[in-house]
Write an enzyme that holds these catalytic residues in place. Sequence first.
Site, PDB file in Angstrom:
ATOM      1  N   ASN A  71       0.782  -1.194  -0.070  1.00 37.62           N
ATOM      2  CA  ASN A  71       0.075  -0.109  -0.132  1.00 37.62           C
ATOM      3  C   ASN A  71       0.850   1.100  -0.101  1.00 37.62           C
ATOM      4  O   ASN A  71       0.391   2.307  -0.383  1.00 37.62           O
ATOM      5  CB  ASN A  71      -1.026   0.112   1.370  1.00 37.62           C
ATOM      6  N   GLU A 172      -2.339  -3.703  -5.584  1.00 35.79           N
ATOM      7  CA  GLU A 172      -3.982  -3.704  -5.011  1.00 35.79           C
ATOM      8  C   GLU A 172      -4.690  -2.582  -5.606  1.00 35.79           C
ATOM      9  O   GLU A 172      -5.485  -2.123  -4.971  1.00 35.79           O
ATOM     10  CB  GLU A 172      -3.922  -3.921  -3.653  1.00 35.79           C
ATOM     11  N   GLU A 291       1.908 -11.523  -2.158  1.00 31.88           N
ATOM     12  CA  GLU A 291       1.627 -11.276  -1.080  1.00 31.88           C
ATOM     13  C   GLU A 291       0.621 -12.663  -0.369  1.00 31.88           C
ATOM     14  O   GLU A 291      -0.241 -12.628  -0.851  1.00 31.88           O
ATOM     15  CB  GLU A 291       0.770  -9.978  -0.610  1.00 31.88           C
TER      16      GLU A 291
END
Length: 502
Positions: A71, A172, A291
């Site tokens: 992120n 993401e 991940e």
Amino acid sequence: MKAQVTAHARYTIGDIDKRLYGSFLEHLGRAVYTGIYEPGHPTADENGMRQDVLDLVRNLNTPICRYPGGNFVSAYNWEDGIGRKSDRPTRLDLAWRTAESNQVGIHEFADWAKAAETEMMLAVNLGSRGLDAARNFVEYVNHPGGSYWSDLRRKNGQADPWNVTLWCLGNEMDGPWQVGHKTAAEYGHLANETAKALRAFDDKLELVVCGSSHSDMPTYPQWEATVLEETYDQVDYISLHMYFENYEKKTSEFLALPEKLDRYIGTVSGVIDYVKAKKRSKKTVRISFDEWNVWYHERRSDAKRMKQWDWPHAPVLLEDVYNFEDVLQVGCILNTFIRRADVVRIACIAQLVNVIAPIMTAPGGAAWRQTIYYPFQFASNHGRGTALRLDVDCPRYDADVAADVSYLDIAGVHDADSGTLTFFAINRYGEEAMTIDLSIEGFGKARNVEHTLIKNDDLEASNTKEAPDTVTPIKIDGAKISDKGVEVTIPPYSYSMIRIKL
């Protein structure tokens, strides 16, 4: 309980890409600062990197490390991490509500990766930024010289390019929590144009496009179809993520979750085949599962705590203390990747140090192995070669996530160079031991067998700074060699590595 397992030399899944045992470091919590980097630590080198951590990383034999996020990357300016450290700005990281000093950037990470004997897998920001910043970053990292960004790298002390081949096109981007979140069509278009620009620089780069953040996303699996239809000709991998939780404390349900992982991989593999057929392409995109880990011990409490703090630098965050039960889960996850090695070519445990990690550190003090360090180490060091398609006959159980779950989770690997067969076996049954009749056909006879066991009667047992060896592997005897193979007994709720020398 008894299980019959047959391994035949002719029945294989495919070669295992060594990058299946990759790792991940994000500018998050103490993963970087007081994790890998701590100037003034008794073991720190001239670059401020902790040697005690480097030793533990090297023993994992992890061939790639994904960086800098996660992120974090979706609002990251890579230029902040170059040049003199005294001139680098402190920025607010919106992903984790922390302050980023930028004392570690691409130069420091590259030096660390070299010392850790791992290759860099770099991510570009397609959240708050885009194509231009991405192409500049690649030029800075990979061009020999004679251009603005490559000459700036040389001025900053790195004469030779790092020649990084593996690049992630954002992170993401399907997630509403992501800075710069986009729809599948928006992201697919941006990722495709960015990929085209990077290929104009170097058509040998390996590019990873974002798939779904997990298989419960409302846009899954349509996201994969839309993004791949936009990018298929330009990318090599699609990225998947999954974390494993046990809030209900039901071990049998927890250990059945890799069945969901397997369905996730299978579904996305089918989407790849669909887009490949639609485009009449000869190329096959693979999966980068970059991940994955167990993540729930501190997740909810830290999410609440994070909202209340005032932009600290490198705080304690998401430092899950793993237990013995998590050993079993990590073993099952790795086995799933081995059994899907024809499709999953890259995977990265998230993360490497302190933050949901196999390695923990104390600032100014010790570094130690968490319980999950060992199954990852065993798979990384001994799960290289050819993945075998095993025939398994074993009692099964029904779980909420899947029916007909085998009590024995097992994967097999043939390493022709060393003349060994290695089996990673998890007994998912907690009530009794399991005797495995392991037949090997077409490989020749077993010469000797080595059985390494991880077992603790307390599923909650963990390794801590005060007691770092509570859960550790041991060598045990008792395996019987026959003309057909090996018979071995594994205890209830246990992890075993069985290595047969042929």
